[in-house]
Design a protein around this motif. Sequence first.
Motif, PDB file in Angstrom:
ATOM      1  N   VAL A   1      88.209  58.398 -16.596  1.00 44.23           N
ATOM      2  CA  VAL A   1      87.333  57.544 -15.779  1.00 44.23           C
ATOM      3  C   VAL A   1      88.003  57.102 -14.477  1.00 44.23           C
ATOM      4  CG1 VAL A   1      86.207  56.695 -17.867  1.00 44.23           C
ATOM      5  CG2 VAL A   1      88.119  55.398 -16.888  1.00 44.23           C
ATOM      6  N   THR A   2      89.292  57.407 -14.304  1.00 45.88           N
ATOM      7  CA  THR A   2      90.058  56.842 -13.191  1.00 45.88           C
ATOM      8  C   THR A   2      89.473  57.202 -11.825  1.00 45.88           C
ATOM      9  OG1 THR A   2      92.093  56.849 -14.493  1.00 45.88           O
ATOM     10  CG2 THR A   2      92.317  56.711 -12.097  1.00 45.88           C
ATOM     11  N   TRP A   3      89.332  58.491 -11.538  1.00 48.37           N
ATOM     12  CA  TRP A   3      88.905  58.902 -10.202  1.00 48.37           C
ATOM     13  C   TRP A   3      87.478  58.491  -9.873  1.00 48.37           C
ATOM     14  CZ3 TRP A   3      92.095  59.962  -6.474  1.00 48.37           C
ATOM     15  CH2 TRP A   3      93.372  60.443  -6.773  1.00 48.37           C
ATOM     16  N   PRO A   4      86.513  58.639 -10.798  1.00 49.85           N
ATOM     17  CA  PRO A   4      85.173  58.134 -10.473  1.00 49.85           C
ATOM     18  C   PRO A   4      85.165  56.648 -10.162  1.00 49.85           C
ATOM     19  CG  PRO A   4      85.079  59.593 -12.375  1.00 49.85           C
ATOM     20  CD  PRO A   4      86.530  59.387 -12.080  1.00 49.85           C
ATOM     21  N   CYS A   5      85.937  55.864 -10.911  1.00 50.43           N
ATOM     22  CA  CYS A   5      85.988  54.418 -10.655  1.00 50.43           C
ATOM     23  C   CYS A   5      86.593  54.118  -9.284  1.00 50.43           C
ATOM     24  CB  CYS A   5      86.805  53.717 -11.745  1.00 50.43           C
ATOM     25  SG  CYS A   5      85.942  53.546 -13.323  1.00 50.43           S
ATOM     26  N   ILE A   6      87.631  54.831  -8.922  1.00 48.47           N
ATOM     27  CA  ILE A   6      88.281  54.589  -7.634  1.00 48.47           C
ATOM     28  C   ILE A   6      87.345  54.961  -6.488  1.00 48.47           C
ATOM     29  CG2 ILE A   6      90.120  55.448  -6.119  1.00 48.47           C
ATOM     30  CD1 ILE A   6      91.960  55.398  -8.562  1.00 48.47           C
ATOM     31  N   HIS A   7      86.648  56.091  -6.620  1.00 43.75           N
ATOM     32  CA  HIS A   7      85.700  56.477  -5.579  1.00 43.75           C
ATOM     33  C   HIS A   7      84.604  55.426  -5.424  1.00 43.75           C
ATOM     34  CE1 HIS A   7      87.574  60.423  -5.614  1.00 43.75           C
ATOM     35  NE2 HIS A   7      86.774  60.810  -4.655  1.00 43.75           N
ATOM     36  N   GLN A   8      84.057  54.955  -6.540  1.00 45.85           N
ATOM     37  CA  GLN A   8      82.982  53.981  -6.466  1.00 45.85           C
ATOM     38  C   GLN A   8      83.483  52.644  -5.924  1.00 45.85           C
ATOM     39  OE1 GLN A   8      79.694  54.811  -7.172  1.00 45.85           O
ATOM     40  NE2 GLN A   8      79.365  52.873  -6.112  1.00 45.85           N
ATOM     41  N   HIS A   9      84.682  52.243  -6.320  1.00 45.15           N
ATOM     42  CA  HIS A   9      85.230  50.965  -5.856  1.00 45.15           C
ATOM     43  C   HIS A   9      85.451  50.996  -4.345  1.00 45.15           C
ATOM     44  CE1 HIS A   9      86.676  47.066  -7.085  1.00 45.15           C
ATOM     45  NE2 HIS A   9      87.786  47.220  -6.373  1.00 45.15           N
ATOM     46  N   LEU A  10      85.927  52.112  -3.845  1.00 49.64           N
ATOM     47  CA  LEU A  10      86.107  52.246  -2.395  1.00 49.64           C
ATOM     48  C   LEU A  10      84.758  52.223  -1.675  1.00 49.64           C
ATOM     49  CD1 LEU A  10      88.925  54.929  -2.144  1.00 49.64           C
ATOM     50  CD2 LEU A  10      89.043  52.576  -1.299  1.00 49.64           C
ATOM     51  N   ALA A  11      83.763  52.902  -2.247  1.00 48.36           N
ATOM     52  CA  ALA A  11      82.439  52.900  -1.628  1.00 48.36           C
ATOM     53  C   ALA A  11      81.862  51.489  -1.561  1.00 48.36           C
ATOM     54  CB  ALA A  11      81.496  53.823  -2.405  1.00 48.36           C
ATOM     55  N   ASN A  12      82.191  50.644  -2.554  1.00 49.62           N
ATOM     56  CA  ASN A  12      81.681  49.274  -2.579  1.00 49.62           C
ATOM     57  C   ASN A  12      82.436  48.339  -1.648  1.00 49.62           C
ATOM     58  OD1 ASN A  12      79.813  49.983  -4.511  1.00 49.62           O
ATOM     59  ND2 ASN A  12      81.025  49.260  -6.237  1.00 49.62           N
ATOM     60  N   TRP A  13      83.713  48.614  -1.402  1.00 50.38           N
ATOM     61  CA  TRP A  13      84.557  47.666  -0.674  1.00 50.38           C
ATOM     62  C   TRP A  13      84.937  48.094   0.743  1.00 50.38           C
ATOM     63  CZ3 TRP A  13      86.291  42.762  -1.252  1.00 50.38           C
ATOM     64  CH2 TRP A  13      86.041  42.128  -2.474  1.00 50.38           C
ATOM     65  N   ALA A  14      84.969  49.390   1.005  1.00 45.40           N
ATOM     66  CA  ALA A  14      85.472  49.855   2.298  1.00 45.40           C
ATOM     67  C   ALA A  14      84.344  50.001   3.305  1.00 45.40           C
ATOM     68  CB  ALA A  14      86.196  51.189   2.133  1.00 45.40           C
ATOM     69  N   PRO A  15      84.323  49.182   4.385  1.00 37.73           N
ATOM     70  CA  PRO A  15      83.359  49.392   5.468  1.00 37.73           C
ATOM     71  C   PRO A  15      83.544  50.788   6.066  1.00 37.73           C
ATOM     72  CG  PRO A  15      84.468  47.282   5.699  1.00 37.73           C
ATOM     73  CD  PRO A  15      85.208  48.032   4.643  1.00 37.73           C
ATOM     74  N   ALA A  16      82.481  51.341   6.597  1.00 39.55           N
ATOM     75  CA  ALA A  16      82.534  52.729   7.063  1.00 39.55           C
ATOM     76  C   ALA A  16      83.648  52.970   8.066  1.00 39.55           C
ATOM     77  CB  ALA A  16      81.188  53.110   7.680  1.00 39.55           C
ATOM     78  N   VAL A  17      83.859  52.036   8.984  1.00 37.26           N
ATOM     79  CA  VAL A  17      84.867  52.232  10.016  1.00 37.26           C
ATOM     80  C   VAL A  17      86.279  52.233   9.445  1.00 37.26           C
ATOM     81  CG1 VAL A  17      85.196  49.790  10.627  1.00 37.26           C
ATOM     82  CG2 VAL A  17      85.462  51.571  12.387  1.00 37.26           C
ATOM     83  N   GLU A  18      86.456  51.673   8.241  1.00 36.37           N
ATOM     84  CA  GLU A  18      87.778  51.600   7.620  1.00 36.37           C
ATOM     85  C   GLU A  18      87.896  52.500   6.402  1.00 36.37           C
ATOM     86  OE1 GLU A  18      88.809  47.561   6.728  1.00 36.37           O
ATOM     87  OE2 GLU A  18      88.066  46.784   8.631  1.00 36.37           O
ATOM     88  N   ARG A  19      86.860  53.269   6.119  1.00 32.39           N
ATOM     89  CA  ARG A  19      86.830  54.009   4.853  1.00 32.39           C
ATOM     90  C   ARG A  19      87.925  55.058   4.753  1.00 32.39           C
ATOM     91  NH1 ARG A  19      81.077  55.409   3.688  1.00 32.39           N
ATOM     92  NH2 ARG A  19      81.056  53.203   3.095  1.00 32.39           N
ATOM     93  N   THR A  20      88.125  55.832   5.808  1.00 31.36           N
ATOM     94  CA  THR A  20      89.175  56.847   5.762  1.00 31.36           C
ATOM     95  C   THR A  20      90.545  56.195   5.631  1.00 31.36           C
ATOM     96  OG1 THR A  20      87.892  58.461   7.035  1.00 31.36           O
ATOM     97  CG2 THR A  20      90.280  58.709   7.054  1.00 31.36           C
TER      98      THR A  20
END
Length: 500
Positions: A153-172
């Motif tokens: 479950v590690t990678w799906p959770c990390i991807h989703q957590h970043l999608a929830n917390w990282a604004p688009a301009v800071e996502r990369t």
Amino acid sequence: MEKEREETKSMNNTDVDVDADMDVKPEQVPRLGLRHLQALLLFLGLVVTTILQFNVGVAVVAMTNATSSYPEIPHYNWTEAEKSYILSSFYWGSALTQFPGGYLCKRFGAKLVLFWGVIGSALLTLWTPQSIYVASWRAYCGIRFVQGLCQGVTWPCIHQHLANWAPAVERTRLGAFAYTGFDWGNVMAMYGAGMLASSGWGWPGISYVSGGMALTWCLLWLIFGANRANEAPCIGEAEKLYIIGDNQRCARRERRLAIPWRGIFTSPPFYALLCARCADTWGLATMQTELPSYLSGVLGLEMQKNALFSALPFLLMWGMCYVYLLIADLLLRRRCLSLTALRKTYNSIALWTPAAIMLALGFVDKTQKPLALALVTLSVGVSSAATIGSELNTIDLSPVHASILSGILCTFTNLVAMLTPLVVGVLVTDQTERSEWQVVFTIVATVLFGGNVIYLIWGTAETQPWNDSESRRESLDFEDAKLEIDGHANANTNANKILN
């Protein structure tokens, strides 16, 4: 009717929240805030989970090394086939939970799902030495299999957590920083495990120390982790509105839209990404699991030196991540490359450079030890460009369904990682025979080259139509496919177009 009125009211409140974001000036948002703490927690989480996953390569070498300075520590005479089963058994489990992991973290939140996955794997790690004493390599395979189930479950959770917390301009930027925990975890898994194995702790110490580190992270995650900005108790109002205003429309669609299975599985860019990720995994998994055996067998390095030189490639890989990130940020800001061109350029570096090096490495023998070590280090080190090249591409293709895409991709990449030790176990019957390793490296080079060719032809960083199946889309999110960054007043708006 009452239900419809409640849904309408909820949507209207959402729109108000989005509009409220327009009142947040960039200078009001803290440069270091809770979003950065979440990225740091993900970084540390990847460090500990990577250690739990990859310390097995060093541990197996130590368990079968009868020349240890500590004869009181048990050692085993496992065959090459038995060792390949141990190395691949983790992926038997993780391949089964990658896809369900994407659904679970969307349903229950990344915080809870990731916590139970890591704590389960940590407890199993602590129990590993005792189980091996009782049932030898079969017990090790069983524990590794269940660990894979937990950590799938590690990678799906990390991807989703970043999608929830990282604004688009800071996502990369935030995403690349979090993913470097994987590289640092490799360094710790190789060097730390090697040093523990050569000490009085022996190979059992690898399990005890790595399990303790993972339990410590679980405590930090429980205290400071939060699924979304509006659930975090200590976040400032400006940062909260900044994050919510950037991500709330996607979150609203996520609640209303069904998962677009047909769109995903008929999407050429998705299949191109799948090929690129599988190719990268084939090369990296081969080095992660087999590098200690190669250094010990072909180059004849002792355990302490083996630990150092096994870790060195991943140390370079970790450092290069930040170099790649700075260069990528500069190229985008100066509009030198579109995001799609940047992804493909970086992925070519990550896959084609190691492919060429692998072909050369097969012709290097023990008399050319410095050259062999240099090639191994460079091969792994440059491959960190894949983080920006293709690993973040799931969020490009579909910010709404990032965790689902990640779960699908990780299911296949785990199957690939499961196969690589088995293939090596069949091809390499004598670890000291260089010609057998030459065949292994040639196969790796072929896979790396072919996977990137497919990505160059069909890959893209543009958000796909199936990300939002509504007939009418809000023009603020998807009105323009141009990929550029404006450093002045329209920076936030343009960055949303770039990275979403």
